[in-house]
Design a protein around this motif. Sequence first.
Motif, PDB file in Angstrom:
ATOM      1  N   GLN A 323      -6.501  -2.697   7.081  1.00  0.00           N
ATOM      2  CA  GLN A 323      -5.560  -3.627   6.465  1.00  0.00           C
ATOM      3  C   GLN A 323      -6.288  -4.853   5.916  1.00  0.00           C
ATOM      4  OE1 GLN A 323      -2.803  -4.287   9.643  1.00  0.00           O
ATOM      5  NE2 GLN A 323      -1.931  -2.231   9.505  1.00  0.00           N
ATOM      6  N   GLN A 324      -7.192  -5.418   6.712  1.00  0.00           N
ATOM      7  CA  GLN A 324      -7.928  -6.585   6.248  1.00  0.00           C
ATOM      8  C   GLN A 324      -8.855  -6.229   5.085  1.00  0.00           C
ATOM      9  OE1 GLN A 324      -7.466  -9.706   7.345  1.00  0.00           O
ATOM     10  NE2 GLN A 324      -8.864 -10.397   5.737  1.00  0.00           N
ATOM     11  N   LEU A 325      -9.446  -5.035   5.177  1.00  0.00           N
ATOM     12  CA  LEU A 325     -10.385  -4.618   4.136  1.00  0.00           C
ATOM     13  C   LEU A 325      -9.688  -4.459   2.796  1.00  0.00           C
ATOM     14  CD1 LEU A 325     -13.227  -3.701   3.353  1.00  0.00           C
ATOM     15  CD2 LEU A 325     -12.617  -1.395   4.117  1.00  0.00           C
ATOM     16  N   ILE A 326      -8.554  -3.768   2.756  1.00  0.00           N
ATOM     17  CA  ILE A 326      -7.897  -3.539   1.465  1.00  0.00           C
ATOM     18  C   ILE A 326      -7.265  -4.822   0.950  1.00  0.00           C
ATOM     19  CG2 ILE A 326      -5.580  -2.845   2.227  1.00  0.00           C
ATOM     20  CD1 ILE A 326      -7.805  -1.093  -0.385  1.00  0.00           C
ATOM     21  N   ALA A 327      -6.802  -5.692   1.877  1.00  0.00           N
ATOM     22  CA  ALA A 327      -6.260  -6.984   1.432  1.00  0.00           C
ATOM     23  C   ALA A 327      -7.364  -7.825   0.803  1.00  0.00           C
ATOM     24  CB  ALA A 327      -5.630  -7.714   2.613  1.00  0.00           C
ATOM     25  N   VAL A 372      -1.580  -1.986   0.313  1.00  0.00           N
ATOM     26  CA  VAL A 372      -1.232  -3.362  -0.052  1.00  0.00           C
ATOM     27  C   VAL A 372      -0.727  -3.370  -1.482  1.00  0.00           C
ATOM     28  CG1 VAL A 372      -2.117  -5.687  -0.466  1.00  0.00           C
ATOM     29  CG2 VAL A 372      -2.854  -4.417   1.556  1.00  0.00           C
ATOM     30  N   VAL A 373       0.457  -3.963  -1.702  1.00  0.00           N
ATOM     31  CA  VAL A 373       1.047  -4.087  -3.038  1.00  0.00           C
ATOM     32  C   VAL A 373       1.475  -5.540  -3.215  1.00  0.00           C
ATOM     33  CG1 VAL A 373       2.876  -3.323  -4.608  1.00  0.00           C
ATOM     34  CG2 VAL A 373       1.852  -1.702  -2.998  1.00  0.00           C
ATOM     35  N   GLY A 375      -0.104  -8.181  -2.708  1.00  0.00           N
ATOM     36  CA  GLY A 375      -0.520  -9.027  -1.607  1.00  0.00           C
ATOM     37  C   GLY A 375       0.191  -8.761  -0.298  1.00  0.00           C
ATOM     38  N   GLN A 376       1.126  -7.801  -0.254  1.00  0.00           N
ATOM     39  CA  GLN A 376       1.891  -7.503   0.960  1.00  0.00           C
ATOM     40  C   GLN A 376       1.558  -6.109   1.489  1.00  0.00           C
ATOM     41  OE1 GLN A 376       3.972  -9.797   2.414  1.00  0.00           O
ATOM     42  NE2 GLN A 376       3.224 -11.188   0.790  1.00  0.00           N
ATOM     43  N   THR A 377       1.429  -6.021   2.821  1.00  0.00           N
ATOM     44  CA  THR A 377       1.164  -4.723   3.458  1.00  0.00           C
ATOM     45  C   THR A 377       2.437  -3.884   3.447  1.00  0.00           C
ATOM     46  OG1 THR A 377      -0.533  -5.681   4.889  1.00  0.00           O
ATOM     47  CG2 THR A 377       0.402  -3.566   5.574  1.00  0.00           C
ATOM     48  N   ARG A 378       2.326  -2.650   3.011  1.00  0.00           N
ATOM     49  CA  ARG A 378       3.482  -1.747   2.936  1.00  0.00           C
ATOM     50  C   ARG A 378       3.339  -0.606   3.949  1.00  0.00           C
ATOM     51  NH1 ARG A 378       6.287  -2.312  -1.923  1.00  0.00           N
ATOM     52  NH2 ARG A 378       6.080  -4.506  -2.587  1.00  0.00           N
TER      53      ARG A 378
END
Length: 899
Positions: A323-327, A372-373, A375-378
């Motif tokens: 999650q942190q990586l893709i953000a 992430v779309v 800026g939000q995690t989906r």
Amino acid sequence: MHTRKEAAEIFRQLAEGVGRSSQPNFFASLVEQLARLLAVDHALIAVVTDANIAETLAVWSSNGLQANLAYPLAGTPCETVVGHEPCLYACDVQSRFPEDDLLRQLGADSYMGLPLFGPDGAAIGLLAVLSNRPMAFDGLENEVLRIAAAQAGAELGRRQAENALRKSEAAAKESERRLNTLLDHLPGMAYRCLNDHDWTMLLVSQGAEALTGYRPEELENSRVTSFASLVHADDQARLAQEVAAAIRQRRPYRVTFRIRHRDGSERWMWEQGQAVFSNQGEVLCLEGFITDVTDQQEAQRVQQAVVQVASTVTSRVGDGYFQQLIATLTTLLEADAGFIALLDQPVPPAPQGHSHPNNLLPATTGHTVSLVVAGQTRKNHTFLLRGTPVERVVLEQESVVQQGQRFSLPGATLNAQAWIGRRLDNAKGEAIGVMMVFYQTPLTTNAFATSVLQILSTGAAAELERRRDHRHMHQLAYTDSTTGLPNRVQFMDLLRDIGERAEQQASPLALLLLDLRRFKEVNDLHGHQVGDQLLATVAARLRHLDIANLHCARLSGDEFALLLPRVERAALDELVKQLCSLVRRPIRLEHRVFNLDVSIGFARYPGDVANTSELFNAASIALHHAKKRETNISPYTQAMRHTLERRQWMTERLHMAILEQRLELYFQPQVDLDTKALTGAEALCRWHDPEWGWVSPGEFIPLAEERGLIRLLGDWVLEEAARQLSAWQAAGTPLPGRLSINISAQQFADPRLATHIAALTSSVSPSAIAIELTESDFMRDPDQAVIITQAMRQAGYALFIDDFGTGYSSLSYLRRFAADALKIDISFVREMLDNHHDRAIVQTIIAMANTLDMKTLAEGVESAAQAALLAEMGCNQAQGYFFGKPLPADRFACTWLSR
């Protein structure tokens, strides 16, 4: 026998021990705890190699941990354990395995071993406890050992899986090396240097030449010039101060300064580094990265990306990592969306110079592990690969589309017109996932983005592989590989969690245990492959039961468990009927049809037990009773526990009574029916318990046979009988004739019985002893009985066939048994005065004995009329209350030997 409180404490201590799984000293702690809980002298856990060698993982002996050792299994009791059922040798284990040097070194007299099974059901090791004294375990100790063996097998399997995982970690290190190679090609210089005046370079990357004009070897050890001398004179003091301050505060330093290039030009540098400290706090060196930021804003962004990636990799693991990586990735690349996806199966690389046939991949679906779309995690989604940009990335390793056909992201309304993707490979070079970013508008450049993706993909691939391996290990540890059902470990965790909720909500909870009857016969006759297919079929039927909240598991072998929250008794009875019908339905495998049957034991909370922690034990007790019933079904009752507890307590008390020699021999006279003279006596074992009083031989002797104590008890009787005969002889009142001693069928199975008896009764002549064995025991293995009886006759012992007339011996075997006398069973003597059939049987036995040149001795003579009729028929001897009751040794001597 353990009280319930003691049993609970033992299981608590065991739970604490097995709770230390994954700790380095797990096996050492477990053997120590088993030795103390079970009061044994030795305990060991070993792994079995392909060469049939046992290599111990922990050994407890002489009240301490011992050095590990390796020994061949051939000729040891351990050999009988591996891959089979638990094995108990309650005593004389050295004599049974004379080639086992380890038993002799330990001084062990008894042995119990259990196999350790890996997650795939294969035997991978063993657990054994040994004692220098005879031992016998009740249900509690057996359950302790089963739990310990299950946990030890799970831990051993886990460690073996970890060893396999280490290989993949080595591959990850190779990936790290590739990352270093990549850094060498970035527009900048990585370095390691001393914290001295010259900043003496110990190691610099290949980017040094583009940065400074000097090759790495010219800067290392200041061979041509020192790096400090390249720093602009106006910046040297400030640079030194900022680095020194960072070292004092033990933080990284970030500085901007100018250097003089070899070509004479002046360039701006941006540097980040940190000090490496020794354990004593001394600065060993400085490590960092320097990049040219004069006219290269793109390079600055790459450097910032590397810094942020490093922070992401070191601060997160698992889902948090992705999650942190893709953000971070979508932010750095100013992308509208991005994801990391895992393929449903690895895709091997295509042969050199070729592509996958028709561009078809073995993998068919992908599953996002981070999405992430805007800026939000989906929420993560599963999607088909065919015809998607993901498929193209897998085929090409790296794919960049600056403007293409719009693509809708899985689980999102965003339509992408451009994208950049990088394939994620495992250590074998197989594609296991992808990392992609997406844009709603066309891309104008992609050099920076592809470089960053290339850097990030290495760490992402390693973490994705670790995650896949972790899931696989979890599945191996908690899932039965044959049926796909939860295994015992997972089920016990589930029972604990659901049980706690049931107690909190005061709702009912039922546990059913199922055992496939005579399943071992199927395995032995048709092989384990067929057996596994049958187990899988039964598991599938259980799994598809249309019952809400039902939880199924395979505990071991042919035993299954079903856990039902919030079920009432009427519904439970109906379910039991349904299960019986379900299992009994014929199973067709190829050309064979199998008809299975099942035993079911079940218990309910709170109806049967006060706490859900008692459910498993109660259901196990019920299953034990179900196996003995014709109906094969048994609900739990308190009476079952009381019966089992009494048998367990009696086993323990009897064991201690034998070891502490608190049993007593009584002697019943045997007389000549013509002369009424004493011709011998029969030794009878009596037990007076301090709490229970006199315990009937009809209760404790069958229990000793069932629980493996009969050999120990028989040895004590032989030794005590010989001692008493010697004592009477020394007192000048020897016993005329012979002393009859009963031998059990288990003792009689020993082909070296004559030698064993001689060793135990060496203080008296064999002519003073007669060995009694029932007719039915003789006929269990008539040919073996012939060999043993002949050996005993040659040694000088007399042989009596006890309870004669109740078995099925034939005249042909009677001639070969070499017996001295037939003892007419009491059931015929009791009724012979009034029942002409019994009288005819007695007469026939006497006539048969005369024909075979054997004597006859009638048991249970209680009246003068019986004695007279027996004498008239030609019976030689008799014993019974009419002549005398069994008496203790002193009273027997006063009554019969002092005349």
